[in-house]
Design an enzyme around this catalytic site. Sequence first.
Site, PDB file in Angstrom:
ATOM      1  N   TYR A 183      66.992  55.235 -20.717  1.00 23.44           N
ATOM      2  CA  TYR A 183      67.072  53.974 -19.981  1.00 23.44           C
ATOM      3  C   TYR A 183      66.063  52.949 -20.499  1.00 23.44           C
ATOM      4  O   TYR A 183      66.428  51.814 -20.802  1.00 23.44           O
ATOM      5  CB  TYR A 183      66.886  54.219 -18.478  1.00 23.44           C
ATOM      6  CG  TYR A 183      68.174  54.528 -17.744  1.00 23.44           C
ATOM      7  CD1 TYR A 183      69.225  55.167 -18.392  1.00 23.44           C
ATOM      8  CD2 TYR A 183      68.344  54.195 -16.408  1.00 23.44           C
ATOM      9  CE1 TYR A 183      70.404  55.468 -17.738  1.00 23.44           C
ATOM     10  CE2 TYR A 183      69.532  54.492 -15.740  1.00 23.44           C
ATOM     11  CZ  TYR A 183      70.552  55.125 -16.406  1.00 23.44           C
ATOM     12  OH  TYR A 183      71.723  55.411 -15.750  1.00 23.44           O
ATOM     13  N   GLU A 190      67.879  46.172 -25.553  1.00 18.96           N
ATOM     14  CA  GLU A 190      68.724  45.032 -25.174  1.00 18.96           C
ATOM     15  C   GLU A 190      67.878  43.778 -24.956  1.00 18.96           C
ATOM     16  O   GLU A 190      68.187  42.693 -25.467  1.00 18.96           O
ATOM     17  CB  GLU A 190      69.475  45.341 -23.875  1.00 18.96           C
ATOM     18  CG  GLU A 190      70.585  46.356 -23.973  1.00 18.96           C
ATOM     19  CD  GLU A 190      71.217  46.604 -22.612  1.00 18.96           C
ATOM     20  OE1 GLU A 190      71.595  45.612 -21.951  1.00 18.96           O
ATOM     21  OE2 GLU A 190      71.316  47.771 -22.200  1.00 18.96           O
TER      22      GLU A 190
END
Length: 301
Positions: A183, A190
């Site tokens: 995660y 991103e």
Amino acid sequence: MATTKPRKGRAQSPLLKSYLLAFNALSALLWARLLFLTLWFIATPRAASAHRTVFGQTSSGQQPWAAVAALADHLSGGYYFHGLGEATKWTQTLAVLEVVHAALGWVRSPVGTVASQVASRLWAVWGVVEPEASARANPLFATMLFAWSVTEVIRYTFYFLALLNIDVYALNWCRYTFFLVLYPLGAGSEAFLSFSTLPPLRTLPYVPKLLSNMDSMLHAMPAKLSRAIMKTNPGRALLWSVARARAAKSAGGVWKPIHVARLVLFVIWWPGLYVLYTYMLKQRRKFFAKNKTVGGANKAN
């Protein structure tokens, strides 16, 4: 990524169950292909110097940061490796159907949660990577895709087996353990991939004007006072910032609406990651507590 769990509590029609089985199987296979290509790309040697550094065969005279620079160079350009980028954008776009599934009540997931998580991925693909050549060449694309593909292979396989009422402890363990690293790696990649496409922050609207006004005020002061201030570290920093802002602006460092949107999303990315990460930590505790209890009960019997 979005959590689209098969709906429990009422029987699914055979047709709907077959469709969801096919969707999850196809998605798992597509992401498995992306994972294979990503690992192939990572394992493929590039320039000799980068190869030696990445795999630990560095000379003793190299600077410590050289290994990081060489690793970044090694991971650059993954988008163009055997059509990896093209396959990624269409595989990720397929996840739009998960929003449809949630909206129609085919899976027991909040529509808003699924939509926001899918939108985040689509923004990274269509709003950052596709329009920006620098993002396609960025090493963060490879780390982002690695995190995505591992996560999705596990997730879609889990849902496929859940539809068949098959519970595999090892798969559950991977799902509630790998996210601890995946995660932050995926969301961080991103966010910073998007951030890397922004013009210099010193060219933000009003920042150059503010710096210019401060510079004008400095020069409007009495010459003796102005020279005294410019001899100080803050004074020199101000002059340097003004010069850099002007140079960046003349070199094309102009902010567009999409840049502002990316900056805003970069800022709110982290609270979103915190919420999702803490939620998954709670789910992880529940999973291990449940299995510990079941294990203890089995031993008692």
